[in-house]
Design a protein around this motif. Structure first.
Motif, mmCIF file in Angstrom:
data_model
loop_
_atom_site.group_PDB
_atom_site.id
_atom_site.type_symbol
_atom_site.label_atom_id
_atom_site.label_comp_id
_atom_site.label_asym_id
_atom_site.label_seq_id
_atom_site.Cartn_x
_atom_site.Cartn_y
_atom_site.Cartn_z
ATOM 1 N N LEU A 169 -3.428 8.719 0.602
ATOM 2 C CA LEU A 169 -2.339 7.747 0.475
ATOM 3 C C LEU A 169 -0.970 8.400 0.522
ATOM 4 O O LEU A 169 0.041 7.732 0.615
ATOM 5 C CB LEU A 169 -2.499 6.947 -0.819
ATOM 6 C CG LEU A 169 -3.700 6.009 -0.824
ATOM 7 C CD1 LEU A 169 -3.831 5.307 -2.161
ATOM 8 C CD2 LEU A 169 -3.565 4.977 0.284
ATOM 9 N N ARG A 170 -0.943 9.739 0.427
ATOM 10 C CA ARG A 170 0.327 10.443 0.523
ATOM 11 C C ARG A 170 0.867 10.334 1.951
ATOM 12 O O ARG A 170 2.067 10.299 2.169
ATOM 13 C CB ARG A 170 0.113 11.901 0.149
ATOM 14 C CG ARG A 170 1.361 12.703 0.035
ATOM 15 C CD ARG A 170 1.013 14.100 -0.481
ATOM 16 N NE ARG A 170 2.218 14.869 -0.711
ATOM 17 C CZ ARG A 170 2.766 15.696 0.174
ATOM 18 N NH1 ARG A 170 2.194 15.861 1.338
ATOM 19 N NH2 ARG A 170 3.863 16.349 -0.096
ATOM 20 N N GLU A 171 -0.047 10.284 2.909
ATOM 21 C CA GLU A 171 0.353 10.281 4.309
ATOM 22 C C GLU A 171 0.616 8.878 4.818
ATOM 23 O O GLU A 171 -0.257 8.005 4.704
ATOM 24 C CB GLU A 171 -0.743 10.922 5.166
ATOM 25 C CG GLU A 171 -0.947 12.393 4.879
ATOM 26 C CD GLU A 171 0.342 13.166 5.080
ATOM 27 O OE1 GLU A 171 0.970 13.021 6.144
ATOM 28 O OE2 GLU A 171 0.723 13.901 4.158
ATOM 29 N N PRO A 172 1.774 8.637 5.409
ATOM 30 C CA PRO A 172 2.039 7.303 5.942
ATOM 31 C C PRO A 172 1.007 6.863 6.983
ATOM 32 O O PRO A 172 0.673 5.673 7.058
ATOM 33 C CB PRO A 172 3.435 7.428 6.570
ATOM 34 C CG PRO A 172 3.785 8.860 6.541
ATOM 35 C CD PRO A 172 2.922 9.542 5.566
ATOM 36 N N ARG A 177 -1.300 8.726 -7.888
ATOM 37 C CA ARG A 177 -0.678 9.949 -7.404
ATOM 38 C C ARG A 177 -1.413 11.175 -7.940
ATOM 39 O O ARG A 177 -1.355 12.245 -7.359
ATOM 40 C CB ARG A 177 0.784 10.010 -7.847
ATOM 41 C CG ARG A 177 1.650 8.981 -7.161
ATOM 42 C CD ARG A 177 3.034 9.543 -6.950
ATOM 43 N NE ARG A 177 3.696 9.878 -8.202
ATOM 44 C CZ ARG A 177 4.382 9.004 -8.930
ATOM 45 N NH1 ARG A 177 4.500 7.760 -8.528
ATOM 46 N NH2 ARG A 177 4.977 9.386 -10.037
ATOM 47 N N LEU A 200 1.566 1.407 -4.058
ATOM 48 C CA LEU A 200 0.587 2.350 -4.595
ATOM 49 C C LEU A 200 1.223 3.706 -4.865
ATOM 50 O O LEU A 200 0.796 4.439 -5.748
ATOM 51 C CB LEU A 200 -0.602 2.499 -3.636
ATOM 52 C CG LEU A 200 -1.475 1.250 -3.483
ATOM 53 C CD1 LEU A 200 -2.672 1.563 -2.600
ATOM 54 C CD2 LEU A 200 -1.949 0.746 -4.837
ATOM 55 N N GLY A 201 2.251 4.055 -4.106
ATOM 56 C CA GLY A 201 2.914 5.339 -4.303
ATOM 57 C C GLY A 201 3.630 5.411 -5.635
ATOM 58 O O GLY A 201 3.948 6.478 -6.131
ATOM 59 N N ILE A 230 0.823 -1.202 0.000
ATOM 60 C CA ILE A 230 0.000 0.000 0.000
ATOM 61 C C ILE A 230 0.860 1.256 0.000
ATOM 62 O O ILE A 230 0.601 2.201 -0.737
ATOM 63 C CB ILE A 230 -0.959 0.005 1.219
ATOM 64 C CG1 ILE A 230 -2.025 -1.076 1.029
ATOM 65 C CG2 ILE A 230 -1.612 1.365 1.402
ATOM 66 C CD1 ILE A 230 -2.955 -1.227 2.204
ATOM 67 N N TYR A 231 1.906 1.279 0.827
ATOM 68 C CA TYR A 231 2.694 2.501 0.950
ATOM 69 C C TYR A 231 3.610 2.721 -0.249
ATOM 70 O O TYR A 231 3.514 3.712 -0.956
ATOM 71 C CB TYR A 231 3.518 2.478 2.238
ATOM 72 C CG TYR A 231 4.213 3.792 2.544
ATOM 73 C CD1 TYR A 231 5.588 3.935 2.422
ATOM 74 C CD2 TYR A 231 3.477 4.903 2.942
ATOM 75 C CE1 TYR A 231 6.212 5.142 2.698
ATOM 76 C CE2 TYR A 231 4.089 6.108 3.228
ATOM 77 C CZ TYR A 231 5.460 6.228 3.102
ATOM 78 O OH TYR A 231 6.066 7.420 3.378
ATOM 79 N N PHE A 232 4.517 1.777 -0.508
ATOM 80 C CA PHE A 232 5.473 1.960 -1.590
ATOM 81 C C PHE A 232 4.885 1.566 -2.941
ATOM 82 O O PHE A 232 5.144 2.201 -3.957
ATOM 83 C CB PHE A 232 6.736 1.135 -1.336
ATOM 84 C CG PHE A 232 7.584 1.673 -0.220
ATOM 85 C CD1 PHE A 232 7.778 0.954 0.942
ATOM 86 C CD2 PHE A 232 8.183 2.917 -0.338
ATOM 87 C CE1 PHE A 232 8.550 1.457 1.974
ATOM 88 C CE2 PHE A 232 8.960 3.433 0.689
ATOM 89 C CZ PHE A 232 9.136 2.700 1.849
ATOM 90 N N CYS A 245 -1.939 5.413 5.180
ATOM 91 C CA CYS A 245 -1.556 4.143 4.555
ATOM 92 C C CYS A 245 -1.560 3.032 5.600
ATOM 93 O O CYS A 245 -2.054 1.926 5.353
ATOM 94 C CB CYS A 245 -0.170 4.249 3.922
ATOM 95 S SG CYS A 245 -0.123 5.233 2.427
ATOM 96 N N TRP A 265 -4.731 10.401 -3.551
ATOM 97 C CA TRP A 265 -3.391 10.727 -3.084
ATOM 98 C C TRP A 265 -3.413 11.586 -1.823
ATOM 99 O O TRP A 265 -2.471 11.554 -1.031
ATOM 100 C CB TRP A 265 -2.604 11.406 -4.209
ATOM 101 C CG TRP A 265 -1.154 11.531 -3.938
ATOM 102 C CD1 TRP A 265 -0.416 12.675 -3.896
ATOM 103 C CD2 TRP A 265 -0.224 10.469 -3.649
ATOM 104 N NE1 TRP A 265 0.906 12.417 -3.606
ATOM 105 C CE2 TRP A 265 1.044 11.053 -3.444
ATOM 106 C CE3 TRP A 265 -0.343 9.080 -3.531
ATOM 107 C CZ2 TRP A 265 2.185 10.308 -3.150
ATOM 108 C CZ3 TRP A 265 0.791 8.340 -3.236
ATOM 109 C CH2 TRP A 265 2.026 8.950 -3.047
#
Lengths: 233, 277, 224
Positions: free
Chosen positions: C91-94, C83, C76-77, C72-74, C97, C88
């Protein structure tokens, strides 16, 4: 997708090898955990009070502390502990404790705590009537143990142990923090090198699903076999 | 006759004591991270490569020892040295007072300076700064530039690798910024590329390859290239406090590779410039 | 054993408790409703709904949480269209996520707990309610819910503890909850064993409190 190919340019073979490593660590950990679980279940059921207290402390500890911390502690402390013990016997100098061993001990200790409860519950669930009947016909204790208690316990523990196995399998992913190249670590290395985290973590997820679904089928069959002849109450 | 025997036995005793102290270094195990190109990296086959691998091999040649390299994750690199997993750390590790409390360092062999990278057109990119600033020797102009840096980055999110001099800089100077720490340079680069952080701080050389890659196209160097103060006194070899003899051996070897230009050659080969000390 | 270091790191690690509680609280809250929805779909929905829920549970219980978090973090980023979409913002924020990963995870496990509880209510009681002429809503409120809660509570209490432990994995994506703070202290002091012992002790205390809370809830919601 060609990044997953086999051979020198693709990571396919590395990922599959890593999956085998995951399997290897899991199996060894489960074996260790089952041994620990059997011992401690016995202690909790009929051991002296001090040992029972220690066993309870152990299971409480493992079930209350995050697995990640337990693995870190064993990783950083394991080497020192082994060398300390070795120095008592006069061995000086560095001992390289293989990452595999540390991983198996760590996950084994974790699964051992859960196995203890499963096995203890299974032993207690063995129908008292069966034990009394065996005793009444004068069966010697050893035979009672091997002919009645162990098979019944194994049968009753199977579903719970199936759960412990799934847990163990997934906990091995945490060993990646120690650097051992199992599935999660390999995905991490590959995704860093190829800058494709999505591809490699998805692949790792799929491979884990393969392992867990095959295991589940295996356990269902094992349960069916173990329960043959057992009447449905 | 008696005097002769006395002197002889004293000499013998002294000889035994001296040889007992000096460990015979035949092999040296070197610990490195393997995830910090061009200093040290791991290639597709799992082999360690990089400037420091070449340097390590050269040094061992001069010291006439056999050396092997061991890869170790960054956050455990010093504890592993202390436990004895290897004998020296050659991993782009800067000499800092903090680290000197627990380990010894050889003399510095390379120094790169730290730089920010950020998205093209960001606030940091749009401001102008002197090209280089040494925090130990700042002119009034440079001091003002640092103040401006702090202001521009106020409220922004800065990414660094954990347990680095770059993390120390953000903690000490950029108090108004949010710091995010990453386990590896790669994770830091990933988040910079995806825009999760406003800027990233690391050794200049560590960013160069990344900026040339696909994911680094929208990013650029910004801000001054910094050295001094929290950035330490260059990169050195980390050793256990007790291995003073090995320290001497390494220092002599570093003198040797510097004197005949090998150090500069390795630097030029991997960094594209001479960052030797 | 560096006792000074251990005692000085205690308040610092406690500083991460807020983040831990936020992660656990938010994930349990969102996960609870997700699990409830999934369980109801599974028990009362058609065969398609059942299949979907089963697949969802299979995927999230069959893969390690660490893999889910990294995906999810890396993962989807890395995806371009995510993005550039409204997703985003979250999902931008850890933090989000991590919450997403934990929620999806607990949703899968808890839905099985709720399903078992719903199906575990003795059918006799439901028949009696039907015989009484209770409406479906009344049946749910007066018979099904209280009985199911009694069955689910111990297992759900266990799930809450698993969530507290799972929150420690958020430290792998830069979050400064208790484990994250512990790791940052270790990065400066090079004393991993002492610090992790302190962190471990804090988790034990926290989980003990959760156990007490669940026991109290059991008393309140399902008095014997």
């Amino acid at each position: 997708m060609e990044k997953l190919a086999f051979g020198p340019n693709g990571w396919g073979d590395e990922m599959l090898l890593a999956m085998l490593m995951t399997l290897a660590v899991s199996v060894c950990s489960l074996l260790l955990g089952t041994v620990i679980g059997t011992l401690l279940a016995w202690v909790k059921l009929s051991g002296p009070r001090v040992l029972r207290w220690l066993a309870n402390g152990y299971t409480t500890l493992i079930r209350g502390v995050p697995e990640l911390l337990i693995i870190y502690l064993l990783f950083f402390g394991g080497n020192g502990a082994v060398m300390f013990v070795a120095s008592i016997f006069g061995h000086e100098g560095y001992i390289e404790v293989p990452a595999f061993a540390i991983g198996v001990v760590a996950v084994g200790l974790i699964s051992g705590a859960y196995s203890t409860e499963v096995i203890r519950g299974a032993v207690q669930a063995v129908s008292k009537g069966q034990l009394e009947a065996a005793h009444a016909i004068g069966m010697p204790r050893m035979t009672l143990f091997s002919r009645v208690l162990v098979p019944q316990t194994a049968r009753l523990a199977l579903p719970g142990m199936g759960n412990v196995w799934q847990l163990t399998l997934k906990d091995t992913a945490l060993i990646s923090v120690t650097g051992l190249v199992e599935l999660m670590r390999q995905a991490y290395v590959a995704s860093g090198s190829e800058r494709s985290p999505f591809l490699f973590y998805s692949t790792a997820a799929v491979l884990f699903l393969v392992l867990t679904s095959l295991s589940e089928r295996g356990f269902v069959r094992a349960e069916r076999w173990a329960n043959r002849g057992a009447s449905r109450t | 006759m008696f005097k002769k025997t006395l002197w002889l036995s004293l000499a013998l005793a002294l000889g035994m004591v001296l040889t007992a102290q000096a460990k015979e270094w035949k092999t040296v195990r070197i610990g490195t991270e393997g995830a910090y190109p061009p200093w040290n990296a791991t290639d597709a086959n799992g082999n360690l490569v990089g400037a420091e691998i070449d340097l390590g091999r050269e040094l061992c040649k001069r010291m006439q020892v056999e050396c092997t390299f061991v890869a170790q994750d960054w956050d455990g690199i010093i504890p592993a040295l202390q436990q004895g997993k290897y004998d020296a750390i050659i991993a782009g590790m800067s000499i800092t007072p903090e680290r000197q409390e627990v380990i010894n360092f050889s003399q510095g062999y390379m120094t790169d300076g730290a730089s920010f990278i950020t998205a093209k057109g960001s606030d940091l990119d749009s401001s102008s700064f002197p090209e280089k600033i040494n925090l130990d020797r700042m002119s009034a102009n440079e001091k003002a530039a640092i103040d401006r840096l702090v202001e521009v980055l106020d409220g922004k999110t800065i990414g660094v690798q954990s347990a680095t001099i770059h993390a120390n800089f953000v903690e000490k100077y950029l108090t108004g910024s949010t710091m995010r720490t990453y386990q590896t340079q790669d994770d830091l680069n990933l988040d910079m590329a995806s825009g999760r952080i406003d800027a990233a701080l690391a050794d200049t050389g560590a960013f160069e390859e990344f900026l040339e890659s696909d994911s680094g196209q929208s990013l650029t160097f910004a801000g001054p290239r910094m050295s001094g103060d929290v950035f330490g006194a260059g990169v050195g070899i980390g050793l256990r406090k007790s291995d003073t003899d090995l320290l001497g051996l390494f220092n002599k070897a570093i003198d040797s590779v510097r004197a005949d230009g090998t150090l500069s050659r390795i630097s030029n080969q991997w960094f594209g410039k001479d960052i030797s000390m | 054993m560096n006792w000074d270091l251990m005692s000085s790191s205690l308040p610092k690690i406690l500083g991460g408790l807020g983040e831990t509680l936020q992660l656990v609280g938010m994930s349990l809250l969102l996960g609870f409703f997700l699990a409830l929805a999934l369980a109801l779909l599974r028990v009362y929905g058609g065969s398609l709904a059942t299949q979907l829920v089963k697949s969802y549970v299979f995927v999230f219980r069959g893969t390690p949480l660490l893999v889910q978090i990294f995906l999810i973090y890396f993962g989807l980023g890395q995806v371009e269209w995510i993005r550039e979409s409204w997703l985003w913002i979250l999902l931008r924020e850890p933090y989000w996520c991590a919450v997403l990963a934990l929620t999806l995870n607990t949703g899968a496990y808890a839905s099985e707990i709720f399903r078992g509880a719903l199906q575990g209510v003795p059918h006799g009681q439901i028949e009696a309610a039907l015989a009484f002429g209770m409406s479906p809503l009344q049946r749910f409120r007066r018979v099904l819910l209280p009985q199911a809660t009694r069955i689910a509570l111990p297992a759900y209490g266990n799930e809450m503890i698993l969530m507290v432990k799972a929150s420690s994995l958020a430290s792998t994506i830069t979050l400064m909850e208790m484990t994250g703070v512990a790791r940052s202290i270790i990065a400066k002091t090079y004393a991993p064993i002492e610090i992790f012992i302190v962190a471990g002790a804090l988790y034990l205390v926290l989980n003990f409190l959760v156990t007490r809370l669940v026991a109290w809830l059991e008393q309140r919601l399902a008095p014997e």
